[in-house]
Design an enzyme around this catalytic site. Structure first.
Site, mmCIF file in Angstrom:
data_model
loop_
_atom_site.group_PDB
_atom_site.id
_atom_site.type_symbol
_atom_site.label_atom_id
_atom_site.label_comp_id
_atom_site.label_asym_id
_atom_site.label_seq_id
_atom_site.Cartn_x
_atom_site.Cartn_y
_atom_site.Cartn_z
ATOM 1 N N LYS A 41 -0.186 27.496 -57.086
ATOM 2 C CA LYS A 41 -0.653 26.323 -57.830
ATOM 3 C C LYS A 41 -0.236 25.012 -57.171
ATOM 4 C CE LYS A 41 -1.373 28.405 -62.347
ATOM 5 N NZ LYS A 41 -0.877 29.780 -62.149
HETATM 6 C C1 LIG Z 1 -1.645 30.919 -62.418
HETATM 7 C C2 LIG Z 1 -1.247 32.153 -61.707
HETATM 8 C C3 LIG Z 1 -2.143 33.231 -61.515
HETATM 9 C C4 LIG Z 1 -3.523 33.252 -62.138
HETATM 10 O O1 LIG Z 1 -4.415 32.383 -61.513
HETATM 11 P P1 LIG Z 1 -5.811 32.012 -62.213
HETATM 12 O O2 LIG Z 1 -6.448 31.034 -61.306
HETATM 13 O O3 LIG Z 1 -5.434 31.412 -63.544
HETATM 14 O O4 LIG Z 1 -6.579 33.268 -62.383
HETATM 15 C C5 LIG Z 1 -1.748 34.311 -60.754
HETATM 16 N N1 LIG Z 1 -0.511 34.358 -60.224
HETATM 17 C C6 LIG Z 1 0.380 33.371 -60.390
HETATM 18 C C7 LIG Z 1 1.726 33.508 -59.802
HETATM 19 C C8 LIG Z 1 0.054 32.222 -61.119
HETATM 20 O O5 LIG Z 1 0.938 31.245 -61.281
#
Ligand SMILES: *Cc1c(COP(=O)(O)O)cnc(C)c1O
Length: 430
Positions: free
Chosen positions: A107
């Site tokens: 993210k």
């Molecule tokens: C947010 C997150 C996900 C999921 O991603 P999406 O785009 O919401 O499907 C998967 N793994 C981690 C570690 C995350 O922080």
């Protein structure tokens, strides 16, 4: 580039407006009016420079000149200043490690890109921008660090006290002056309610430009295409099966957009934990949202994934086309833990629970001997999740980015689950 709402009842807007609004008023999600055809545009992002250069050439058509090229290039270089290594776990299966950013999860890319775009536009808003985010752990850290020191923008983070991991708590509370961290005596849902109420508070809105920086924002969503092209650069001729640990389905939606734009031969697996609303939907044709269930891979505990609307849009609401382009699997906590153990024992590679869901899904769905290469998106560093050390019975080396945080001053305010306490704390700090 123009963006329309997937619900079709809000005005069509440009990049700046879609970024500032976050979500259209009709409750849909912004979607680009056309997906750039990279071959036609003579763009080959998999050939160009490093990660930041790839992000620039991908985002340029989406920004549509609303940020001049030189500024956009600087934003990309500043936001994506860490690599996405492709690590071979075992012949034919790779991990694309997306956790080398400051908060050790993928993210960081979207949060950092968005923060710098908001900084770019902040002068034209006329008010101080205040980003309000509720987090169960991962998002808040990425946003807090993504916006740290960004001019013209303040951030309010709400997290449930005592319910995040040790490393997440460090990332949420050791931040910078323009970030206000509030630890709420309550659950994630309580935090989310407080954030929603604050975002529509007319007194606050008169004074500040309020926005949420959540994962559906186009400026967080679209730059994630970069991951897929970085993998492609390292495996130029391979037929790639991408396995994407999925919660809100933003990351996989970005992969499918990248595919449409010209990523090359490959297929996609949406790897889910016990929150299996989408796997059930593809199986039965019935979409039935459910309350989220707590699992080891808690950043994917989502019972009504918002970005499914974008995937449906991409395939004109044709369920059969969605099925052809996106396989799904649902992996239990037992299987997740067993996968972490097995991959560690057999290959000496340590996975976090989210990547383990991706690996297990790939193993379940990838046909052996089809000449395909599996790429699991390793979305977070294993040290972020206390469960990994428990499962493996050993200590995981703490990366220097985390060790550095331990030396910083803790800045956080405890509040009750109370709107007036939250507003008081925000007003004192802004
Ligand atoms: C947010 C997150 C996900 C999921 O991603 P999406 O785009 O919401 O499907 C998967 N793994 C981690 C570690 C995350 O922080």
């Amino acid at each position: 580039m123009r963006y329309f709402s997937t619900n079709g009842r809000s005005a069509v807007v440009g990049f700046r407006e879609a970024l500032l609004q976050g979500q259209p008023e009709d409750g849909g999600l912004y979607f680009p009016a056309e997906i750039p055809n990279l071959a036609k545009l003579a763009i080959s992002p998999w050939l160009e420079g490093g990660e930041a250069e790839t992000a620039f050439s991908l985002m340029r058509p989406y920004v549509g000149g609303e940020i001049p090229d030189a500024a956009l290039q600087a934003i990309c270089e500043d936001a994506i200043d860490f690599p996405f290594p492709l690590v071979e776990i075992t012949p034919g299966i790779f991990a694309l490690e997306l956790f080398h950013g400051p908060t050790l999860a993928f993210k960081d890319v979207g949060a950092r890109f968005m923060s710098r775009c908001l900084e770019y536009f902040s002068g034209s808003i006329g008010k101080r921008a205040v980003v309000i985010v509720a987090t169960s752990g991962d998002t808040g850290g990425a946003v807090a660090h993504g916006f740290a020191g960004v001019e013209g923008v303040s951030v309010v983070i709400l997290f449930p006290k005592g319910r995040v991991s040790r490393v997440q708590e460090l990332q949420l509370t050791r931040t910078s002056d323009n970030v206000i961290t509030l630890e709420v005596h309550g659950s994630f849902d309580d935090c989310q309610k407080l954030a929603k109420t604050a975002l529509s508070d007319s007194e606050l809105r008169n004074k500040y430009f309020l926005t949420s920086a959540n994962s559906i924002n186009i400026a967080r969503w679209l730059p994630q295409q970069t991951y897929y092209f970085v993998a492609r650069r390292q495996l130029p001729d391979a037929k790639i099966v991408f396995s994407i640990p999925s919660g809100n389905f933003g990351n996989i939606a970005a992969g499918l957009i990248a595919q449409r734009a010209g990523l090359g031969a490959g297929s996609f697996i949406a790897a889910c934990n016990a929150n299996n609303v989408v796997p059930k939907y593809l199986e039965t044709g019935q979409y039935i949202p459910a309350p989220s269930k707590a699992t080891l891979s808690n950043a994917m505990d989502v019972g009504d994934p918002s970005n499914l609307a974008r995937i449906s849009q991409l395939f004109n609401d044709d369920l059969d086309r969605i099925r052809e382009n996106m396989a799904t699997a649902s992996i239990s906590d037992e299987e997740t833990a067993a996968t972490i153990r097995k991959v560690h024992e057999e290959f000496g590679y340590t996975m976090d629970p989210h990547a383990a869901v991706g690996y297990a899904s790939l193993k379940r769905l990838k046909k052996p001997d089809h000449g395909e290469i599996g790429v699991v998106l390793a979305t977070a560093h294993p040290v972020k999740f206390d469960s990994v050390a428990e499962i493996l019975g050993n200590y995981i080396a703490v990366p220097s980015a985390v060790a550095m945080l331990e030396e910083r001053e803790r800045r956080s305010t405890e509040i009750a689950n109370s709107y007036s306490e939250m507003i008081d704390a925000i007003k004192r700090s802004l």
